[in-house]
Write a protein that holds these residues in place. Structure first.
Motif, PDB file in Angstrom:
ATOM      1  N   VAL A 115     -30.349 -20.896 -21.493  1.00 57.94           N
ATOM      2  CA  VAL A 115     -29.432 -20.479 -22.362  1.00 57.94           C
ATOM      3  C   VAL A 115     -28.697 -19.218 -21.449  1.00 57.94           C
ATOM      4  O   VAL A 115     -27.545 -19.211 -21.408  1.00 57.94           O
ATOM      5  N   GLY A 116     -29.381 -18.676 -20.754  1.00 59.96           N
ATOM      6  CA  GLY A 116     -29.078 -17.518 -19.874  1.00 59.96           C
ATOM      7  C   GLY A 116     -27.736 -17.887 -18.709  1.00 59.96           C
ATOM      8  O   GLY A 116     -27.082 -17.127 -18.335  1.00 59.96           O
ATOM      9  N   CYS A 117     -27.924 -19.063 -18.382  1.00 60.62           N
ATOM     10  CA  CYS A 117     -26.911 -19.801 -17.538  1.00 60.62           C
ATOM     11  C   CYS A 117     -25.401 -19.966 -18.123  1.00 60.62           C
ATOM     12  O   CYS A 117     -24.663 -20.151 -17.349  1.00 60.62           O
ATOM     13  N   GLY A 118     -25.487 -19.841 -19.298  1.00 58.14           N
ATOM     14  CA  GLY A 118     -24.150 -20.117 -19.982  1.00 58.14           C
ATOM     15  C   GLY A 118     -23.297 -21.419 -19.641  1.00 58.14           C
ATOM     16  O   GLY A 118     -22.288 -21.433 -19.265  1.00 58.14           O
ATOM     17  N   SER A 132     -25.508 -25.474 -12.387  1.00 59.71           N
ATOM     18  CA  SER A 132     -24.559 -24.126 -12.229  1.00 59.71           C
ATOM     19  C   SER A 132     -25.189 -23.113 -13.154  1.00 59.71           C
ATOM     20  O   SER A 132     -25.672 -23.501 -14.117  1.00 59.71           O
ATOM     21  N   CYS A 133     -24.873 -21.712 -12.655  1.00 61.19           N
ATOM     22  CA  CYS A 133     -25.401 -20.955 -13.695  1.00 61.19           C
ATOM     23  C   CYS A 133     -24.556 -19.543 -13.344  1.00 61.19           C
ATOM     24  O   CYS A 133     -24.266 -19.158 -12.455  1.00 61.19           O
ATOM     25  N   ALA A 134     -24.297 -18.938 -14.327  1.00 64.10           N
ATOM     26  CA  ALA A 134     -23.752 -17.719 -14.555  1.00 64.10           C
ATOM     27  C   ALA A 134     -23.891 -16.767 -13.799  1.00 64.10           C
ATOM     28  O   ALA A 134     -25.428 -16.302 -13.875  1.00 64.10           O
ATOM     29  N   PHE A 138     -32.687 -13.232 -21.370  1.00 63.23           N
ATOM     30  CA  PHE A 138     -33.712 -13.927 -22.210  1.00 63.23           C
ATOM     31  C   PHE A 138     -35.102 -14.438 -21.555  1.00 63.23           C
ATOM     32  O   PHE A 138     -35.670 -15.465 -21.961  1.00 63.23           O
ATOM     33  N   ASN A 139     -35.307 -13.695 -20.294  1.00 63.42           N
ATOM     34  CA  ASN A 139     -36.345 -13.958 -19.446  1.00 63.42           C
ATOM     35  C   ASN A 139     -36.460 -15.221 -19.189  1.00 63.42           C
ATOM     36  O   ASN A 139     -37.475 -16.092 -18.805  1.00 63.42           O
ATOM     37  N   GLY A 140     -35.400 -15.844 -18.667  1.00 61.55           N
ATOM     38  CA  GLY A 140     -35.350 -17.185 -18.301  1.00 61.55           C
ATOM     39  C   GLY A 140     -35.178 -17.203 -16.807  1.00 61.55           C
ATOM     40  O   GLY A 140     -34.935 -16.259 -15.964  1.00 61.55           O
ATOM     41  N   THR A 141     -35.183 -18.428 -16.025  1.00 61.97           N
ATOM     42  CA  THR A 141     -35.051 -18.394 -14.745  1.00 61.97           C
ATOM     43  C   THR A 141     -34.360 -19.977 -14.530  1.00 61.97           C
ATOM     44  O   THR A 141     -34.638 -20.871 -15.178  1.00 61.97           O
ATOM     45  N   ASN A 142     -33.386 -19.684 -13.616  1.00 62.79           N
ATOM     46  CA  ASN A 142     -32.669 -21.059 -13.120  1.00 62.79           C
ATOM     47  C   ASN A 142     -33.335 -21.202 -11.729  1.00 62.79           C
ATOM     48  O   ASN A 142     -33.402 -20.402 -11.026  1.00 62.79           O
ATOM     49  N   ALA A 143     -33.988 -22.561 -11.560  1.00 64.75           N
ATOM     50  CA  ALA A 143     -34.464 -22.663 -10.492  1.00 64.75           C
ATOM     51  C   ALA A 143     -33.325 -22.793  -9.165  1.00 64.75           C
ATOM     52  O   ALA A 143     -32.311 -22.807  -9.390  1.00 64.75           O
TER      53      ALA A 143
END
Length: 288
Positions: free
Chosen positions: A56-59, A82-84, A99-104
């Motif tokens: 979710v953090g990537c918007g 894609s990621c904000a 939110f403690n997320g990670t985009n690879a």
């Protein structure tokens, strides 16, 4: 183009979708087999409904320009990573998001059989756009009809943008290495400010800084175009086609949101749903 602070509010409106969606179509084989979209928030579409949870953090919106483009092209496989907040380093390194997320690493989505790649990157490198949108509005009151923001940065932005070009060239070379048969489109940034007139209630820059903001965007887009030429990729100009669709445009013509965050529409200084549709149309025309 960093918009991490208010992403918490969008969770309640988000829709869970997988990171990779397969769309079957009789025309797929004749058009695009595998399409991968890479980029920052001008690609992901923070706050544009409906938002995805992956992460979710990537918007990442289901109505961003890659999604609109995929709906028109009917690829056999469509992957949007894609990621904000992404910059060129996040093409090859993981990106921490709210939110403690990670985009690879975004380039991990590429495969040897990927045949279409769109990438929109560069505006976050060295904090270029983030510095402008966080600094310029606060300087308007000191000289409303002058150019206090241009004076504040004193030529440093142009020098910084020149350093972005080599970074983007490395990204394009890495894409080519991983997906050697892919058609690669480097998508530029649409205009934020009008070429004439002012709208300080929407875009609170000093009057004289409007022209300077346009020159900064033109410089960045020219740098991206040169990077694409150096790699043999195709640059897609969205600055020219977005004339009349800037943040000041009236009557629903705007492609870009103004200063106000709207968690149900678009992040501040970022594309609206109409802007994503407009950019998708420009990219589609370039493809066809």
């Amino acid at each position: 183009m960093r918009i991490t602070r208010l992403l918490t509010a969008v969770v309640s409106a988000a829709v869970l979708l997988p990171a990779s969606a397969t769309v079957a179509s009789p025309a797929s084989a004749a058009t695009v087999g595998s399409y991968v979209a890479l980029g920052d928030s001008y690609t992901s579409g923070p706050f544009i409904p409906a938002q995805r949870f992956d992460p979710v953090g990537c918007g990442r919106s289901t109505a961003n320009y890659p999604s609109v483009l995929a709906a028109a092209l009917h690829p056999k496989q469509f992957t949007d990573v894609s990621c904000a907040g992404a910059d060129t380093t996040n093409m090859t390194r993981p990106q921490s998001v709210p939110f403690n997320g990670t985009n690879a690493p975004q380039l991990d989505a590429l495969r040897v059989d990927t045949d279409l790649v769109t990438v929109g990157i560069g505006g976050n490198d060295y904090g270029v756009f983030g510095s402008l949108t966080s600094t310029c509005p606060g300087l308007r009151a000191s000289d409303p009809t002058g150019n206090p923001c241009e004076k504040h940065f004193d030529g440093s932005v142009a020098t910084t943008i020149e350093n972005i070009g080599p970074r983007v060239e490395l990204v394009l070379a890495a894409i080519r290495e991983r997906s050697p048969k892919a058609r690669v489109l480097l998508v530029g940034y649409p205009r934020i400010a009008p070429d004439k007139g002012y709208c300080p209630d929407v875009l609170p820059f000093a009057d004289g800084d409007y022209a300077w903001l346009n020159s900064v965007e033109e410089k960045l887009n020219q740098t991206l175009s040169e990077a694409a030429d150096a790699d043999g990729a195709q640059f897609v100009d969205t600055f020219g086609p977005s004339r009349g669709h800037d943040a000041c445009a009236r009557g629903g013509s705007a492609w870009i949101n103004g200063k106000d965050q709207n968690i149900f529409e678009a992040a501040a200084y970022h594309p609206l749903k109409a802007g994503m549709a407009g950019v998708a149309a420009v990219v589609l025309k370039s493809i066809r």
